[in-house]
Design a protein around this motif. Structure first.
Motif, PDB file in Angstrom:
ATOM      1  N   MET A 400       0.828  -1.202   0.000  1.00  0.00           N
ATOM      2  CA  MET A 400       0.000   0.000   0.000  1.00  0.00           C
ATOM      3  C   MET A 400       0.862   1.251   0.000  1.00  0.00           C
ATOM      4  O   MET A 400       0.384   2.358  -0.270  1.00  0.00           O
ATOM      5  CB  MET A 400      -0.944   0.001   1.205  1.00  0.00           C
ATOM      6  N   LEU A 401       2.130   1.086   0.310  1.00  0.00           N
ATOM      7  CA  LEU A 401       3.129   2.167   0.282  1.00  0.00           C
ATOM      8  C   LEU A 401       2.790   3.289   1.261  1.00  0.00           C
ATOM      9  O   LEU A 401       2.967   4.476   0.975  1.00  0.00           O
ATOM     10  CB  LEU A 401       3.286   2.726  -1.134  1.00  0.00           C
ATOM     11  N   LEU A 402       2.322   2.889   2.439  1.00  0.00           N
ATOM     12  CA  LEU A 402       2.078   3.850   3.491  1.00  0.00           C
ATOM     13  C   LEU A 402       3.358   4.100   4.279  1.00  0.00           C
ATOM     14  O   LEU A 402       4.131   3.178   4.546  1.00  0.00           O
ATOM     15  CB  LEU A 402       1.007   3.330   4.450  1.00  0.00           C
ATOM     16  N   THR A 403       3.583   5.336   4.648  1.00  0.00           N
ATOM     17  CA  THR A 403       4.702   5.665   5.522  1.00  0.00           C
ATOM     18  C   THR A 403       4.302   5.386   6.973  1.00  0.00           C
ATOM     19  O   THR A 403       3.108   5.292   7.294  1.00  0.00           O
ATOM     20  CB  THR A 403       5.083   7.141   5.397  1.00  0.00           C
ATOM     21  N   PRO A 404       5.270   5.285   7.883  1.00  0.00           N
ATOM     22  CA  PRO A 404       4.902   5.143   9.302  1.00  0.00           C
ATOM     23  C   PRO A 404       3.991   6.270   9.780  1.00  0.00           C
ATOM     24  O   PRO A 404       3.046   6.036  10.548  1.00  0.00           O
ATOM     25  CB  PRO A 404       6.252   5.158  10.017  1.00  0.00           C
ATOM     26  N   GLU A 405       4.253   7.494   9.332  1.00  0.00           N
ATOM     27  CA  GLU A 405       3.412   8.625   9.730  1.00  0.00           C
ATOM     28  C   GLU A 405       1.976   8.427   9.270  1.00  0.00           C
ATOM     29  O   GLU A 405       1.026   8.728  10.012  1.00  0.00           O
ATOM     30  CB  GLU A 405       3.971   9.926   9.151  1.00  0.00           C
ATOM     31  N   GLN A 406       1.798   7.924   8.076  1.00  0.00           N
ATOM     32  CA  GLN A 406       0.444   7.709   7.558  1.00  0.00           C
ATOM     33  C   GLN A 406      -0.270   6.585   8.306  1.00  0.00           C
ATOM     34  O   GLN A 406      -1.488   6.649   8.524  1.00  0.00           O
ATOM     35  CB  GLN A 406       0.512   7.415   6.060  1.00  0.00           C
ATOM     36  N   ILE A 407       0.453   5.569   8.717  1.00  0.00           N
ATOM     37  CA  ILE A 407      -0.147   4.492   9.500  1.00  0.00           C
ATOM     38  C   ILE A 407      -0.610   5.028  10.850  1.00  0.00           C
ATOM     39  O   ILE A 407      -1.714   4.708  11.319  1.00  0.00           O
ATOM     40  CB  ILE A 407       0.850   3.330   9.672  1.00  0.00           C
ATOM     41  N   VAL A 408       0.196   5.856  11.471  1.00  0.00           N
ATOM     42  CA  VAL A 408      -0.192   6.464  12.745  1.00  0.00           C
ATOM     43  C   VAL A 408      -1.436   7.331  12.566  1.00  0.00           C
ATOM     44  O   VAL A 408      -2.327   7.350  13.424  1.00  0.00           O
ATOM     45  CB  VAL A 408       0.973   7.280  13.337  1.00  0.00           C
ATOM     46  N   GLN A 409      -1.535   8.025  11.441  1.00  0.00           N
ATOM     47  CA  GLN A 409      -2.719   8.850  11.181  1.00  0.00           C
ATOM     48  C   GLN A 409      -3.991   7.999  11.175  1.00  0.00           C
ATOM     49  O   GLN A 409      -5.019   8.380  11.749  1.00  0.00           O
ATOM     50  CB  GLN A 409      -2.567   9.585   9.853  1.00  0.00           C
TER      51      GLN A 409
END
Length: 633
Positions: A400-409
């Protein structure tokens, strides 16, 4: 039916803390300027007895479309309460909003960090969550109300006058226990659980003086081995969160013999790493505590969070009926499972002035600056050390190419906020009765609450999912860019689950839920009546909204706003899923409302935000300690 104003997109960055009355400044209306609300059902919502309106809704099966149409300035009669009323803002108002929002967008972060806004800014004072509200004199808005205040207990007969807890007793009374350690807490709970009222050594009031880390590995052997200790090691051992692996999780059983107990903190102390279980008792009060650090990443059930069974508080499960509980002025972060679950036919419960705020790893209205060492961030950083070892996490990062920051969001909100009822279609669920009022739900995923078969009265609650809606849209865009093979991992019969549903208040299985004078912002489905099988009416509940405020920010930058009743033609409040709306009626033996509140008990949705800000959550109020023991002021 909709307000369409491109300047609204400039307001999205800080809309989650904008007062409803200020919506006109963003081109959305809300009590003046852009929306002719008039009062939209205010007269009909002054008492829960006024619920004879049929809940047929011609728009229930249409619904949550965000396509734009021109809005007319027509409005329903304010006195009729039939509700939906919107109009386009004037060009002068739109121009003013653009200027104001642009200014806020460029300078807001520093203001939020310091909680100091320019002179005259409406966000000064009550907005700042970090400044306690000093309370003096009698403040009746903090009185116990609702089901918990009703006299009588058909199960035990032990609560003749509604919830009183341990009563108002002086600190010098032998029944007043001050605790500073896990052992002292255990000793105090034993003194309540095992000793009859009126007997020497009985505990009635427990004041928690400071933060307590109550993980099984943290409480110490003396608390673990105390005779009749209320602590036990939780059945489900942590697997992934480094802090919980070290602390482990405990269960604390609260079962005061023959009822009558108040547990509180005068300073808003924090409870960590423990799940509290209230069972086989009545007349219990829990006030002014923060519950924190009871979540970890879920690989075992692929993001469904359906194994560990860690709730901050669970009422009425595993041994004996419970009635007359008041949980008030508490703050809850993320838990692995539910925040509070009400089970086993628990009756006469009131949840009031609580803040469900999720994780503070993302900046939002409650957490002005992101905490990069938040509990979720600690977990994500640990997973990053070997991310390919965790199938779900690896898929999010590599496919899905999510960054760690986006996962936390995406993970910031509370996933399973509150469930009422346990096993599907269990007749005991029909015994449950719960009142919820003046609660804050910040970026909630689901269950505000989810009620199966129960009777629920919800009023003056404030749900704001602005940040989580943005996170959902980001996640959905990432999902759309995946290959069909990778997408199948999220759509198969046993799929990965990662994405907020943004459900609101849910009544299923013939439950009755009345929702009054509350606010929903960017919740996709404010009211729902079925989550299992819309073709089977036995899974459908009764739910009615009166004088609600609904605001939704469309992806094209326009804002939809609605003030009124869910029965109004064209309302987007719902209920959704089963279009065959069941007419609302209480499930009482006499068919009428279980109680009546005076009009003064309700706040206008248009001015609800500052009321919530001033009083919600643990550590918010500064007043005489004795007030925490009272139920009336």
């Amino acid at each position: 039916m909709r307000v369409q104003n491109k300047s609204a997109s400039l307001c999205l960055r800080w809309m989650s803390v904008v007062m409803i009355a200020a919506l006109a400044a963003c081109g959305g209306g809300g009590g003046g300027g852009g929306q002719a609300t008039g009062g939209g059902g205010a007269s009909s919502a002054s008492s829960i007895a006024a619920t004879s309106a049929s809940s047929t809704n011609s728009a229930a099966s249409s619904a949550q479309s965000s396509s734009s149409t021109s809005a007319s300035s027509t409005s329903s009669s304010a006195s009729s309460g039939s509700g939906v009323s919107s109009s386009t803002a004037t060009s002068a108002s739109s121009s003013s909003a653009t200027s104001s929002a642009s200014s806020a967008s460029s300078s807001t972060p520093n203001y939020y960090a310091s909680c100091t806004f320019p002179a005259g800014d409406w966000r000064n004072g009550a907005w700042c969550w970090s400044n306690p509200t000093v309370v003096s004199g009698a403040v009746s808005k903090y009185d116990l109300t609702g089901f918990a205040s009703l006299p009588g207990d058909s199960v035990t007969g032990l609560v003749p006058a509604g919830v009183t807890g341990g009563g108002v007793i002086p600190e010098t009374d032998p029944g007043y226990r001050k605790v500073t350690t896990a052992l002292e807490l255990a000793q105090a709970i034993v003194a309540a659980n095992k000793i009859d009222p009126g007997k020497t050594g009985r505990a009635y009031v427990i004041e928690i003086m400071n933060d307590l880390d109550l993980g099984w590995n943290e409480i110490g052997s003396a608390a673990q081995t105390l005779a009749s200790t209320p602590f036990s090691k939780h059945a489900n051992t942590p697997k992934l969160h480094p802090k919980l692996i070290a602390s482990d999780v405990s269960n604390l059983q609260i079962s005061p013999k023959k009822g009558g107990l108040t547990i509180f903190s005068a300073n808003g102390a924090t409870i960590r790493h423990s799940s509290w279980s209230i069972k086989a008792t009545s007349n219990v009060i829990i006030r002014n505590l923060k519950f924190d650090e009871l979540w970890e990443w879920d690989e075992d059930t692929k993001g469904d969070y359906d194994k560990n069974n860690w709730d901050f508080i669970v009422i009425g499960v595993g041994g004996g009926r419970v009635s007359h509980i008041w949980i008030d002025h508490c703050t809850f972060s993320n838990a692995y499972d539910g925040i509070i679950d009400t089970k086993g036919g628990t009756s006469n419960v009131t949840y009031s002035w609580n803040a469900y705020v999720g994780d503070d790893g993302v900046a939002n209205a409650f957490n002005p600056t992101a905490n990069l060492n938040s509990f979720v961030w600690q977990q994500i950083n640990k997973l990053e050390e070997n991310k390919d070892s965790y199938p779900l996490y690896s898929t999010l990062r590599n496919k899905m190419l999510l960054t760690p920051e986006q996962i936390v969001q995406v993970m910031q909100g509370t996933k399973k906020t509150m469930a009422i009822g346990e096993l599907s279609k269990d007749v005991v669920n029909q015994m449950s009765s719960v009142t919820l009022h003046h609660n804050l739900y910040l970026n909630p995923v689901d269950r505000l609450p989810r009620s199966a078969g129960a009777q629920v009265h919800s009023y003056n609650n404030y749900a704001d999912a602005t940040n989580l809606l943005a996170a959902k849209r980001m996640r959905d865009a990432k999902f759309a860019a995946m290959s069909s093979a990778d997408q199948a991992k999220f759509t198969s019969d046993n799929p990965y689950k990662f994405g907020p549903s943004l459900n609101g208040s849910i009544s299923v299985e013939d439950g009755a839920m009345l929702v009054e004078k509350s606010v929903y912002i960017d919740v996709l489905w404010p009211l729902r009546n079925n989550q299992t099988n819309p073709a089977d009416a036995s899974y459908t509940g009764k739910i009615l909204g009166l004088d609600l405020q609904y605001i939704f920010h469309n992806e094209d930058g326009t804002t939809y706003t609605e003030r009124g009743d869910s029965t109004a033609t064209g309302s987007r409040l719902g209920p959704f899923q089963d279009s065959r709306i069941k007419p609302f009626a209480w499930n009482t033996t006499h068919g009428g409302a279980p109680y009546t509140l005076p009009a003064s008990a309700y706040d206008d949705p248009a001015s609800l935000l500052p009321v919530i800000q001033a009083g919600v959550g643990a550590g918010r109020l500064t007043w005489a300690k004795e007030n925490w023991l009272k139920v009336k002021y």
